[in-house]
Design an enzyme around this catalytic site. Structure first.
Site, PDB file in Angstrom:
ATOM      1  CE  LYS A  51     -33.433   7.825  23.551  1.00  0.00           C
ATOM      2  NZ  LYS A  51     -34.406   8.038  22.461  1.00  0.00           N
ATOM      3  CD  GLN A  95     -36.985   5.872  20.879  1.00  0.00           C
ATOM      4  OE1 GLN A  95     -36.725   6.565  21.865  1.00  0.00           O
ATOM      5  NE2 GLN A  95     -36.078   5.612  19.941  1.00  0.00           N
ATOM      6  CG  ASP A 118     -35.838  13.393  20.798  1.00  0.00           C
ATOM      7  OD1 ASP A 118     -34.687  13.314  21.292  1.00  0.00           O
ATOM      8  OD2 ASP A 118     -36.588  12.421  20.649  1.00  0.00           O
TER       9      ASP A 118
END
Ligand code: NDP
Length: 282
Positions: A51, A95, A118
């Site tokens: 990422k 994460q 997200d």
């Protein structure tokens, strides 16, 4: 059968994002993503590295904050609060999965909606349920983008989503429903997965079980999207028995090279959208 080329489509989207990032730079704004990585899960470390590299390629400044697995929940919450208050940070990504003992839902609540790239938080999921425009989780958004760019019709078609997680299956089902598909959601307690899949014009499998979707479960001409990521003998594969299923499909995603690259491209797009939204607020 047409292969849905996620790699090529994602590359195009990344170019589009790079142009948007440059436009923001011309206004004096550097787009910034903060990634919080807790613990030493090797797969998470690889995802975070990928990422960060993808961000760099399109001109997004990404900073990775690593914390040990033994970190206290309060410490991670304080870090997220600080990033939420930092005007140089447009998007925050925590994460997952987190090490045992840390409550992901409680920590995700520290990411404000305008920085929740997200879109795992309640605000964006609620908006999705209401059919409102909002940030959408990267993987299901990537699937929709792939369908859109290949001009695959959704309205009125029967979509079967296999998997009901909050990060893939549920938002996927809602997106397809909002696009006027008739949607069936299957999961581990579904009695006859084969019969459900056989009715589908569009199958999206997000389970994590190699070979789950076989040729006897797919009707002629169906569109098959494989979100699954499994390692078999060290090789990456999806949930779909690709070799057997592909000849029956109108469209199918490969693994690798399908949904995976689209997920990363959608993350970049979401960060950019956050920055554009934040621009009007600062
Ligand atoms: P989860 O483990 O959270 O969810 C899996 C879902 O599959 C659950 O809803 C479960 O049902 C269901 N399930 C399990 N076994 C069966 C079965 N035999 N038949 C039908 N349904 C079943 O996984 P995620 O949603 O996080 O991820 C799913 C897959 O997608 C994984 O392989 C993951 O690696 C991959 N993935 C890929 C991404 C990409 O970018 N390509 C991004 C994110 C995930 P129940 O709810 O009843 O337990």
């Amino acid at each position: 059968m047409t292969l849905l080329d996620g790699k090529q489509t994602a590359a195009k989207i990344r170019e589009e994002v790079a142009l948007r990032v440059r436009a923001l730079q011309r206004l004096g704004r550097t787009v910034g993503l903060a990634v919080v990585l807790v613990g030493d899960d090797p797969a998470s470390a690889i995802y975070v590295r990928n990422k960060a590299r993808a961000c760099e390629e399109v001109g997004i400044r990404s900073v990775v904050y690593t914390r040990p697995a033994q970190a206290m929940e309060g410490e991670i919450a304080a870090l997220l609060d600080a990033l939420a208050a930092d005007s140089s940070v447009d998007g925050i990504l925590l994460q997952l999965p987190l090490p045992a003992g840390l409550n992901a839902d409680a920590l995700l609540a520290h990411i404000p909606p305008e920085k929740d790239v997200d879109a795992f938080g309640a605000y964006h999921l609620g908006a999705l349920v209401r059919g409102e425009r909002s940030m959408v989780a990267c993987t299901p958004l990537g699937v929709m983008e792939l369908l859109h760019r290949y001009q695959i019709g959704i309205a009125g078609r029967h979509a079967v989503v296999v998997g009901r997680s909050v990060i893939v299956g549920k938002p996927m089902a809602l997106l397809l429903l909002n696009a006027d598909a008739t949607v069936t959601v299957c999961h581990s307690k579904t009695r006859d997965l084969r019969a459900e899949c056989l009715r589908a014009d569009i199958i999206v499998s997000a389970v994590g079980h190699a070979g789950l979707i076989g040729a006897d479960m797919v009707k002629e001409g169906a569109v098959v999207i494989d979100v699954g990521m499994n390692r078999v003998n060290g090789k990456l594969c999806g949930d779909v028995d690709f070799a057997a299923v592909a000849p029956k499909c109108s469209y199918i995603t490969p693994v690798p090279g399908g949904v995976g690259p689209m997920t990363v491209a959608m993350l970049l797009q979401n960060v950019c959208s956050c920055a554009e939204g934040n621009l009007t607020r600062k």
